[in-house]
Design a protein around this motif. Structure first.
Motif, mmCIF file in Angstrom:
data_model
loop_
_atom_site.group_PDB
_atom_site.id
_atom_site.type_symbol
_atom_site.label_atom_id
_atom_site.label_comp_id
_atom_site.label_asym_id
_atom_site.label_seq_id
_atom_site.Cartn_x
_atom_site.Cartn_y
_atom_site.Cartn_z
ATOM 1 N N ALA A 7 0.717 -1.354 -0.158
ATOM 2 C CA ALA A 7 -0.018 -0.262 0.040
ATOM 3 C C ALA A 7 0.839 0.983 -0.048
ATOM 4 C CB ALA A 7 -0.914 -0.131 1.117
ATOM 5 N N GLY A 8 0.298 2.394 -0.561
ATOM 6 C CA GLY A 8 1.208 3.548 -0.546
ATOM 7 C C GLY A 8 0.443 4.745 -0.360
ATOM 8 N N LEU A 9 1.049 5.714 0.254
ATOM 9 C CA LEU A 9 0.518 6.868 0.681
ATOM 10 C C LEU A 9 1.351 8.121 -0.020
ATOM 11 C CD1 LEU A 9 -1.373 8.678 2.952
ATOM 12 C CD2 LEU A 9 0.743 8.645 4.273
ATOM 13 N N LEU A 10 0.808 9.275 -0.443
ATOM 14 C CA LEU A 10 1.516 10.423 -0.838
ATOM 15 C C LEU A 10 1.181 11.766 0.187
ATOM 16 C CD1 LEU A 10 3.059 11.914 -2.955
ATOM 17 C CD2 LEU A 10 0.938 12.553 -4.020
ATOM 18 N N ALA A 11 2.215 12.016 0.816
ATOM 19 C CA ALA A 11 1.715 13.250 1.807
ATOM 20 C C ALA A 11 2.927 14.161 1.800
ATOM 21 C CB ALA A 11 1.924 12.286 3.137
ATOM 22 N N PRO A 12 2.935 15.339 0.891
ATOM 23 C CA PRO A 12 4.063 16.007 0.680
ATOM 24 C C PRO A 12 4.245 16.812 1.803
ATOM 25 C CG PRO A 12 2.524 16.173 -1.331
ATOM 26 C CD PRO A 12 1.602 15.292 -0.176
ATOM 27 N N ALA A 13 5.523 17.105 2.173
ATOM 28 C CA ALA A 13 5.832 17.949 3.409
ATOM 29 C C ALA A 13 5.155 19.262 3.238
ATOM 30 C CB ALA A 13 7.349 18.014 3.544
ATOM 31 N N GLY A 14 4.728 19.639 4.383
ATOM 32 C CA GLY A 14 3.974 21.029 4.242
ATOM 33 C C GLY A 14 2.550 21.093 3.940
ATOM 34 N N SER A 15 2.095 19.953 3.161
ATOM 35 C CA SER A 15 0.770 19.907 2.873
ATOM 36 C C SER A 15 -0.142 19.545 3.894
ATOM 37 C CB SER A 15 0.643 19.051 1.645
ATOM 38 O OG SER A 15 -0.696 18.843 1.326
ATOM 39 N N ASN A 16 -1.454 20.082 4.041
ATOM 40 C CA ASN A 16 -2.232 19.477 5.172
ATOM 41 C C ASN A 16 -3.087 18.088 4.639
ATOM 42 O OD1 ASN A 16 -4.046 20.812 3.626
ATOM 43 N ND2 ASN A 16 -4.937 21.772 5.514
ATOM 44 N N GLN A 17 -2.688 17.692 3.186
ATOM 45 C CA GLN A 17 -3.638 16.804 2.628
ATOM 46 C C GLN A 17 -2.505 15.492 2.549
ATOM 47 O OE1 GLN A 17 -5.541 18.703 -0.616
ATOM 48 N NE2 GLN A 17 -7.223 19.323 0.720
ATOM 49 N N ALA A 18 -3.146 14.340 2.317
ATOM 50 C CA ALA A 18 -2.523 13.155 1.954
ATOM 51 C C ALA A 18 -3.338 12.235 1.026
ATOM 52 C CB ALA A 18 -2.105 12.153 3.009
ATOM 53 N N ASP A 19 -2.747 11.386 0.147
ATOM 54 C CA ASP A 19 -3.743 10.536 -0.815
ATOM 55 C C ASP A 19 -3.275 8.979 -0.527
ATOM 56 O OD1 ASP A 19 -5.407 12.160 -2.564
ATOM 57 O OD2 ASP A 19 -3.584 13.450 -2.566
ATOM 58 N N ILE A 20 -4.182 8.318 -0.471
ATOM 59 C CA ILE A 20 -3.948 6.721 -0.448
ATOM 60 C C ILE A 20 -3.772 6.511 -2.062
ATOM 61 C CG2 ILE A 20 -4.623 4.602 -0.261
ATOM 62 C CD1 ILE A 20 -4.131 5.898 2.611
ATOM 63 N N GLN A 21 -2.442 6.336 -2.232
ATOM 64 C CA GLN A 21 -2.150 5.968 -3.790
ATOM 65 C C GLN A 21 -2.589 4.588 -4.256
ATOM 66 O OE1 GLN A 21 -1.848 9.266 -4.481
ATOM 67 N NE2 GLN A 21 0.032 8.776 -5.738
ATOM 68 N N THR A 22 -2.554 3.771 -3.598
ATOM 69 C CA THR A 22 -2.744 2.288 -4.037
ATOM 70 C C THR A 22 -2.658 1.443 -2.807
ATOM 71 O OG1 THR A 22 -2.059 0.582 -5.709
ATOM 72 C CG2 THR A 22 -0.361 1.764 -4.535
ATOM 73 N N ILE A 23 -3.400 0.281 -3.029
ATOM 74 C CA ILE A 23 -3.390 -0.831 -2.016
ATOM 75 C C ILE A 23 -3.859 -2.107 -2.774
ATOM 76 C CG2 ILE A 23 -5.868 -0.305 -1.049
ATOM 77 C CD1 ILE A 23 -4.964 -1.561 1.386
ATOM 78 N N ALA A 24 -2.924 -3.181 -2.355
ATOM 79 C CA ALA A 24 -3.338 -4.544 -2.927
ATOM 80 C C ALA A 24 -3.017 -5.620 -2.022
ATOM 81 C CB ALA A 24 -2.491 -4.847 -4.358
ATOM 82 N N VAL A 25 -3.868 -6.589 -1.947
ATOM 83 C CA VAL A 25 -3.680 -7.781 -1.209
ATOM 84 C C VAL A 25 -3.718 -9.018 -2.052
ATOM 85 C CG1 VAL A 25 -4.471 -9.164 0.803
ATOM 86 C CG2 VAL A 25 -4.329 -6.775 0.814
#
Length: 165
Positions: free
Chosen positions: A72-90
């Protein structure tokens, strides 16, 4: 998760082959390219995890259909107050055992530690299991992107999770 469950650790570019094996088998029609996944794994703004299956008592691979149990992956740029779940697979053999939830909780904890106020994700409208998991974690649907997933022309439901301390 139960004893003998996969262990979750931070992913590296050394995991690229295993991740791509699961990526292409899970998302057959809209898998990410190898270059895109490599860039995601190497990004300072990303946080990717892999779940490694412990060998069985007989020394066999626990999930023979995949080299890893999930990622699974998260995108959370420094200084941003938002994040995105980029992908997840099982991996198919690891599903319905709490691994997807464990990966998501770990990503949400990381988003919180990076001071995100909200986390977003897109999910295929034709994936009721994933939608139910996200709703159970507190995500709410906020919009729809018509025909977002190509070439299947499947809508994406955009969901948001408000980070609480």
């Amino acid at each position: 998760m139960k004893p003998g469950s996969p262990s979750i650790r931070r992913a590296t570019t050394d995991d690229l082959d295993a991740i791509m094996e699961l990526e292409t088998s899970t998302f057959a029609s809209d898998a990410w390219s190898r270059d895109t996944m490599r860039a995601e794994l190497a990004s300072v703004h990303g946080y990717y995890l892999v779940a490694e299956a412990a060998p069985t008592a007989a020394g066999e691979q626990q999930y023979p259909d995949a080299a890893i149990a999930g990622y699974a992956g998260l995108l959370a740029p420094a200084g941003s107050n938002q994040a995105d779940i980029q992908t997840i697979a099982v991996a198919p053999g690891a599903r319905r055992r709490g691994l997807g939830r464990a990966l998501m909780v770990a990503l949400l904890d990381e988003a919180r530690s990076r001071n995100a106020a909200e986390v977003f994700l897109e999910v295929r409208a034709d994936n009721p299991n994933a939608r139910a998991l996200y709703a159970s974690l507190g995500f709410e649907q906020i919009a729809v992107r018509p025909k977002y997933y190509q070439p299947d022309a499947v809508d994406a439901q955009i969901m948001r999770w408000a980070v609480r301390p």
